[in-house]
Design a protein around this motif. Structure first.
Motif, PDB file in Angstrom:
ATOM      1  N   GLY A 103       0.844  -1.189   0.000  1.00  0.00           N
ATOM      2  CA  GLY A 103       0.000   0.000   0.000  1.00  0.00           C
ATOM      3  C   GLY A 103       0.874   1.232   0.000  1.00  0.00           C
ATOM      4  N   ASP A 104       0.948   1.860   1.162  1.00  0.00           N
ATOM      5  CA  ASP A 104       1.742   3.066   1.326  1.00  0.00           C
ATOM      6  C   ASP A 104       3.239   2.711   1.314  1.00  0.00           C
ATOM      7  OD1 ASP A 104       2.156   5.875   2.310  1.00  0.00           O
ATOM      8  OD2 ASP A 104       3.026   4.758   3.988  1.00  0.00           O
ATOM      9  N   VAL A 105       4.013   3.369   0.433  1.00  0.00           N
ATOM     10  CA  VAL A 105       5.412   2.974   0.220  1.00  0.00           C
ATOM     11  C   VAL A 105       6.241   3.073   1.502  1.00  0.00           C
ATOM     12  CG1 VAL A 105       7.531   3.445  -1.068  1.00  0.00           C
ATOM     13  CG2 VAL A 105       5.327   3.662  -2.196  1.00  0.00           C
ATOM     14  N   ARG A 106       6.110   4.178   2.215  1.00  0.00           N
ATOM     15  CA  ARG A 106       6.896   4.355   3.445  1.00  0.00           C
ATOM     16  C   ARG A 106       6.603   3.237   4.441  1.00  0.00           C
ATOM     17  NH1 ARG A 106       8.128   3.965   7.880  1.00  0.00           N
ATOM     18  NH2 ARG A 106       8.771   5.454   9.470  1.00  0.00           N
ATOM     19  N   TYR A 107       5.347   2.878   4.542  1.00  0.00           N
ATOM     20  CA  TYR A 107       4.941   1.835   5.483  1.00  0.00           C
ATOM     21  C   TYR A 107       5.398   0.461   4.992  1.00  0.00           C
ATOM     22  CZ  TYR A 107       2.060  -0.697   8.789  1.00  0.00           C
ATOM     23  OH  TYR A 107       1.640  -1.521   9.790  1.00  0.00           O
ATOM     24  N   ASP A 108       5.330   0.233   3.670  1.00  0.00           N
ATOM     25  CA  ASP A 108       5.828  -1.026   3.106  1.00  0.00           C
ATOM     26  C   ASP A 108       7.314  -1.192   3.397  1.00  0.00           C
ATOM     27  OD1 ASP A 108       3.359  -1.630   2.116  1.00  0.00           O
ATOM     28  OD2 ASP A 108       3.794  -1.111   0.031  1.00  0.00           O
ATOM     29  N   ILE A 109       8.061  -0.100   3.253  1.00  0.00           N
ATOM     30  CA  ILE A 109       9.500  -0.174   3.507  1.00  0.00           C
ATOM     31  C   ILE A 109       9.762  -0.561   4.964  1.00  0.00           C
ATOM     32  CG2 ILE A 109      11.519   1.340   3.779  1.00  0.00           C
ATOM     33  CD1 ILE A 109      10.743   2.511   1.008  1.00  0.00           C
ATOM     34  N   GLU A 110       8.972   0.008   5.874  1.00  0.00           N
ATOM     35  CA  GLU A 110       9.155  -0.339   7.287  1.00  0.00           C
ATOM     36  C   GLU A 110       8.817  -1.804   7.538  1.00  0.00           C
ATOM     37  OE1 GLU A 110       7.516   0.841  11.743  1.00  0.00           O
ATOM     38  OE2 GLU A 110       7.687   2.404  10.214  1.00  0.00           O
ATOM     39  N   LYS A 111       7.686  -2.268   6.994  1.00  0.00           N
ATOM     40  CA  LYS A 111       7.284  -3.634   7.341  1.00  0.00           C
ATOM     41  C   LYS A 111       8.205  -4.677   6.708  1.00  0.00           C
ATOM     42  CE  LYS A 111       3.383  -4.286   4.130  1.00  0.00           C
ATOM     43  NZ  LYS A 111       1.947  -4.044   3.992  1.00  0.00           N
ATOM     44  N   PHE A 112       8.777  -4.380   5.524  1.00  0.00           N
ATOM     45  CA  PHE A 112       9.697  -5.360   4.926  1.00  0.00           C
ATOM     46  C   PHE A 112      11.099  -5.281   5.538  1.00  0.00           C
ATOM     47  CE2 PHE A 112       6.303  -5.318   1.661  1.00  0.00           C
ATOM     48  CZ  PHE A 112       5.928  -6.647   1.841  1.00  0.00           C
ATOM     49  N   THR A 113      11.472  -4.126   6.069  1.00  0.00           N
ATOM     50  CA  THR A 113      12.709  -4.061   6.865  1.00  0.00           C
ATOM     51  C   THR A 113      12.565  -4.960   8.093  1.00  0.00           C
ATOM     52  OG1 THR A 113      13.165  -1.790   6.158  1.00  0.00           O
ATOM     53  CG2 THR A 113      14.229  -2.518   8.183  1.00  0.00           C
ATOM     54  N   PHE A 114      11.420  -4.840   8.755  1.00  0.00           N
ATOM     55  CA  PHE A 114      11.113  -5.700   9.907  1.00  0.00           C
ATOM     56  C   PHE A 114      11.133  -7.174   9.495  1.00  0.00           C
ATOM     57  CE2 PHE A 114       7.693  -8.184  11.897  1.00  0.00           C
ATOM     58  CZ  PHE A 114       8.102  -8.187  13.228  1.00  0.00           C
ATOM     59  N   PHE A 115      10.483  -7.473   8.382  1.00  0.00           N
ATOM     60  CA  PHE A 115      10.408  -8.855   7.889  1.00  0.00           C
ATOM     61  C   PHE A 115      11.805  -9.417   7.622  1.00  0.00           C
ATOM     62  CE2 PHE A 115      10.260 -11.557   3.990  1.00  0.00           C
ATOM     63  CZ  PHE A 115       9.559 -12.646   4.497  1.00  0.00           C
ATOM     64  N   ASP A 116      12.669  -8.620   6.938  1.00  0.00           N
ATOM     65  CA  ASP A 116      13.998  -9.113   6.568  1.00  0.00           C
ATOM     66  C   ASP A 116      14.837  -9.473   7.786  1.00  0.00           C
ATOM     67  OD1 ASP A 116      13.142  -8.655   4.034  1.00  0.00           O
ATOM     68  OD2 ASP A 116      14.617  -7.124   3.512  1.00  0.00           O
ATOM     69  N   LYS A 117      14.775  -8.602   8.801  1.00  0.00           N
ATOM     70  CA  LYS A 117      15.562  -8.913   9.996  1.00  0.00           C
ATOM     71  C   LYS A 117      14.951 -10.094  10.757  1.00  0.00           C
ATOM     72  CE  LYS A 117      18.136  -7.154  13.848  1.00  0.00           C
ATOM     73  NZ  LYS A 117      18.560  -6.033  14.676  1.00  0.00           N
ATOM     74  N   ALA A 118      13.605 -10.164  10.736  1.00  0.00           N
ATOM     75  CA  ALA A 118      12.916 -11.265  11.431  1.00  0.00           C
ATOM     76  C   ALA A 118      13.241 -12.621  10.792  1.00  0.00           C
ATOM     77  CB  ALA A 118      11.407 -11.020  11.423  1.00  0.00           C
ATOM     78  N   VAL A 119      13.383 -12.648   9.465  1.00  0.00           N
ATOM     79  CA  VAL A 119      13.705 -13.911   8.773  1.00  0.00           C
ATOM     80  C   VAL A 119      15.016 -14.479   9.300  1.00  0.00           C
ATOM     81  CG1 VAL A 119      14.435 -14.888   6.545  1.00  0.00           C
ATOM     82  CG2 VAL A 119      12.405 -13.436   6.665  1.00  0.00           C
ATOM     83  N   LEU A 120      16.041 -13.627   9.402  1.00  0.00           N
ATOM     84  CA  LEU A 120      17.339 -14.104   9.902  1.00  0.00           C
ATOM     85  C   LEU A 120      17.253 -14.453  11.388  1.00  0.00           C
ATOM     86  CD1 LEU A 120      19.650 -11.590   8.008  1.00  0.00           C
ATOM     87  CD2 LEU A 120      19.484 -14.051   7.589  1.00  0.00           C
ATOM     88  N   SER A 121      16.557 -13.600  12.160  1.00  0.00           N
ATOM     89  CA  SER A 121      16.462 -13.817  13.608  1.00  0.00           C
ATOM     90  C   SER A 121      15.724 -15.123  13.933  1.00  0.00           C
ATOM     91  CB  SER A 121      15.720 -12.653  14.276  1.00  0.00           C
ATOM     92  OG  SER A 121      16.323 -11.428  13.923  1.00  0.00           O
ATOM     93  N   MET A 122      14.832 -15.518  13.027  1.00  0.00           N
ATOM     94  CA  MET A 122      14.023 -16.721  13.262  1.00  0.00           C
ATOM     95  C   MET A 122      14.835 -18.012  13.132  1.00  0.00           C
ATOM     96  SD  MET A 122      11.311 -17.963  10.329  1.00  0.00           S
ATOM     97  CE  MET A 122      12.387 -18.726   9.135  1.00  0.00           C
ATOM     98  N   LEU A 123      15.874 -18.011  12.294  1.00  0.00           N
ATOM     99  CA  LEU A 123      16.533 -19.264  11.915  1.00  0.00           C
ATOM    100  C   LEU A 123      17.077 -20.076  13.104  1.00  0.00           C
ATOM    101  CD1 LEU A 123      18.230 -18.063   8.608  1.00  0.00           C
ATOM    102  CD2 LEU A 123      16.227 -19.543   8.841  1.00  0.00           C
ATOM    103  N   PRO A 124      17.847 -19.447  14.024  1.00  0.00           N
ATOM    104  CA  PRO A 124      18.312 -20.250  15.169  1.00  0.00           C
ATOM    105  C   PRO A 124      17.142 -20.736  16.025  1.00  0.00           C
ATOM    106  CG  PRO A 124      19.416 -18.090  15.102  1.00  0.00           C
ATOM    107  CD  PRO A 124      18.347 -18.058  14.055  1.00  0.00           C
ATOM    108  N   GLN A 125      16.073 -19.938  16.080  1.00  0.00           N
ATOM    109  CA  GLN A 125      14.917 -20.285  16.916  1.00  0.00           C
ATOM    110  C   GLN A 125      14.182 -21.521  16.396  1.00  0.00           C
ATOM    111  OE1 GLN A 125      13.913 -18.403  19.622  1.00  0.00           O
ATOM    112  NE2 GLN A 125      14.999 -16.465  19.359  1.00  0.00           N
ATOM    113  N   VAL A 126      14.128 -21.670  15.059  1.00  0.00           N
ATOM    114  CA  VAL A 126      13.413 -22.832  14.514  1.00  0.00           C
ATOM    115  C   VAL A 126      14.381 -23.973  14.168  1.00  0.00           C
ATOM    116  CG1 VAL A 126      11.535 -21.411  13.589  1.00  0.00           C
ATOM    117  CG2 VAL A 126      13.455 -22.001  12.092  1.00  0.00           C
ATOM    118  N   GLY A 127      15.674 -23.723  14.395  1.00  0.00           N
ATOM    119  CA  GLY A 127      16.660 -24.781  14.168  1.00  0.00           C
ATOM    120  C   GLY A 127      16.862 -25.143  12.709  1.00  0.00           C
TER     121      GLY A 127
END
Length: 483
Positions: A103-127
């Motif tokens: 939708g809104d570009v500024r908001y999309d950039i924020e949510k995908f920045t969050f998503f990108d870091k969350a993807v890496l942060s998740m890996l040790p947690q899910v093994g």
């Protein structure tokens, strides 16, 4: 067992706005499960249909900060298994509660920045320790940046390789540096011209292209084109500099979903053996449904597309009055920019028995049109891969395309002297040239029916399933893993 993680903003069957979702849905299923463990991670959008969401299983949750604008946010991890593939969903109500994924570009950039870091942060947690993270488009562009910088402090992440795939270079995730620093938490020295800085702003896709171990795009010609100023969207210098670490691999389509012999969405099933008798039944039934003149002898041209500048619709506008003569019908399905939606509505009003404008996206209607049309028009200004022409072949519908990107790589122009080719094409971005080629295709259709039918057969015999492209991805993955 080699482990691959696809990271993307959309994936069939959960959420789809374009071809990217088809790739992330179909490609992981093409690999041999004895040797490859391919998993997919996307955001857990609230607009994913309930029939899937109700079956997602909770795996874990944790809290995560990125920059000063994203602090102590909840990250839930859900999983779902289908067709032997494990899908992970990153859950956060604040970011992914939505009716549509973008939708809104500024908001999309924020949510995908969050998503990108969350993807890496998740890996040790899910093994799960992937050998390669395959990142798709700008929404996953910061994963290679985080991986090569902040996450190198943790030995769990050592040795993970990344691939960045460009599905459409036009969209890059660009915002001002100060905001991006606040969102990502990256140090100032990452926002320089050789890293994330782009025309004094910050560019997520550029970050991914700088830090990824390898770059792919979705056709050979597009891989060449994007190294030039005309197609390069400002990143042609960077892409030229990395051309040794880059290749184009053409997309495939799902041959089970698009199969005129078994497709339950079309009026009558047919095959390469009996299309001469049965394909026209689909045309007459669609003419009836859409209120067009019912006559199997009419030449029906189809167009299924996002209605945007990229797709060459201004060329159609320039010649439409000359295109829809008494022998020709034109059917469009799609949504997009109001000027083009209204343009097609206007022509449907002006020529009610010849033009049908369906300003919507309907998968059922799309299948019916693939089966009914004689030809499919794709006059794109640029086209990274294009799936419409590949689906057209499957249904014995002849593509008429402009020679750019994936259209040039997949459609072989008809040559009447040696009776070869499986479509029609024109070179320049020019309406008269396009009309000339459409008229030539009509001439073959009406005056050389035998040659037309042989073209249809050649098109239907093409193999644009994922099987063909899968081997190139396997080769690339093995190359990156040093095997």
């Amino acid at each position: 067992m080699k482990k691959i993680l696809f990271a993307a903003s959309e994936c069939v069957p959960f959420i789809k706005t374009g071809g990217l979702a088809d790739v992330c849905g179909a490609l992981p299923k093409a690999f041999d499960r004895r040797y490859w463990d391919v998993r997919v991670v996307i955001p857990n959008y609230s607009c994913i249909p309930e029939k899937y969401r109700n079956r997602f299983e909770y795996v874990t949750h944790f809290y995560m900060s990125a920059g000063s604008y994203i602090t102590n946010k909840y990250v839930g991890v859900l999983q779902y298994k289908q067709d032997g593939i494990t899908y992970y969903f990153i859950d956060n109500q604040e970011y992914f509660n939505c009716f549509v994924p973008y939708g809104d570009v500024r908001y999309d950039i924020e949510k995908f920045t969050f998503f990108d870091k969350a993807v890496l942060s998740m890996l040790p947690q899910v093994g799960f320790h992937p050998d390669i993270i395959h990142c798709h488009d700008w929404q996953a562009g910061l994963i290679p940046v985080y991986l090569k910088n902040e996450f190198q402090a943790d030995s769990f992440f050592w040795g993970i390789k990344t691939i960045m795939t460009i599905h459409n270079l036009k969209f890059q995730g660009i915002w001002d540096v100060k905001t991006m620093q606040g969102l990502t938490g990256f140090p100032r020295n990452l926002f320089t011209a050789d890293k994330l800085e782009f025309n004094k702003d910050a560019n997520m896709l550029k970050g991914g292209l700088v830090y990824a171990d390898y770059i792919t795009t979705v056709s050979d010609t597009y891989a060449q084109e994007i190294q030039t100023p005309y197609y390069g969207e400002g990143l042609n210098g960077l892409l030229s500099a990395r051309h040794f670490d880059m290749q184009g691999i053409v997309n495939g389509i799902d041959y089970d979903v698009y199969n005129p012999q078994t497709d339950s969405k079309i009026y009558m099933n047919y095959s390469a053996e009996d299309f001469r008798k049965k394909k026209s039944v689909n045309k007459e039934r669609l003419q009836e449904e859409l209120g067009l003149a019912v006559d199997k002898k009419k030449y029906m041209v189809g167009l299924i597309s996002r209605l945007t500048d990229q797709k060459g619709l201004d060329l159609i506008n320039a010649i439409m009055d000359r295109l829809v003569d008494e022998y020709t019908q034109f059917v469009v399905i799609g949504t997009g920019e109001p000027q083009y939606e209204n343009m097609f509505r206007h022509y449907a009003w002006k020529y009610p028995d010849r033009v049908s404008a369906n300003i919507c996206y309907s998968d059922d209607l799309a299948h019916k049109l693939y089966a009914a049309a004689d030809a499919f028009l794709m006059p794109s200004r640029f086209e990274p891969c294009g799936l419409t022409q590949l689906i057209s072949f499957r249904y014995g519908t002849i593509p008429i395309v402009r020679e750019t990107g994936g259209l040039k790589d997949t459609v072989q122009a008809y040559n009447e002297y040696d009776n070869s080719g499986d479509g029609f094409s024109f070179t320049n971005y020019n309406a008269d040239e396009m009309l000339q080629v459409i008229n030539y295709s009509k001439h073959i259709y009406y005056d050389r029916k035998r040659q037309w039918n042989q073209m249809v057969e050649r098109g239907m015999a093409n193999d644009f399933s994922w099987n063909a492209s899968k081997f190139r991805y396997e080769g690339l993955y093995n190359y990156l893993l040093g095997e």
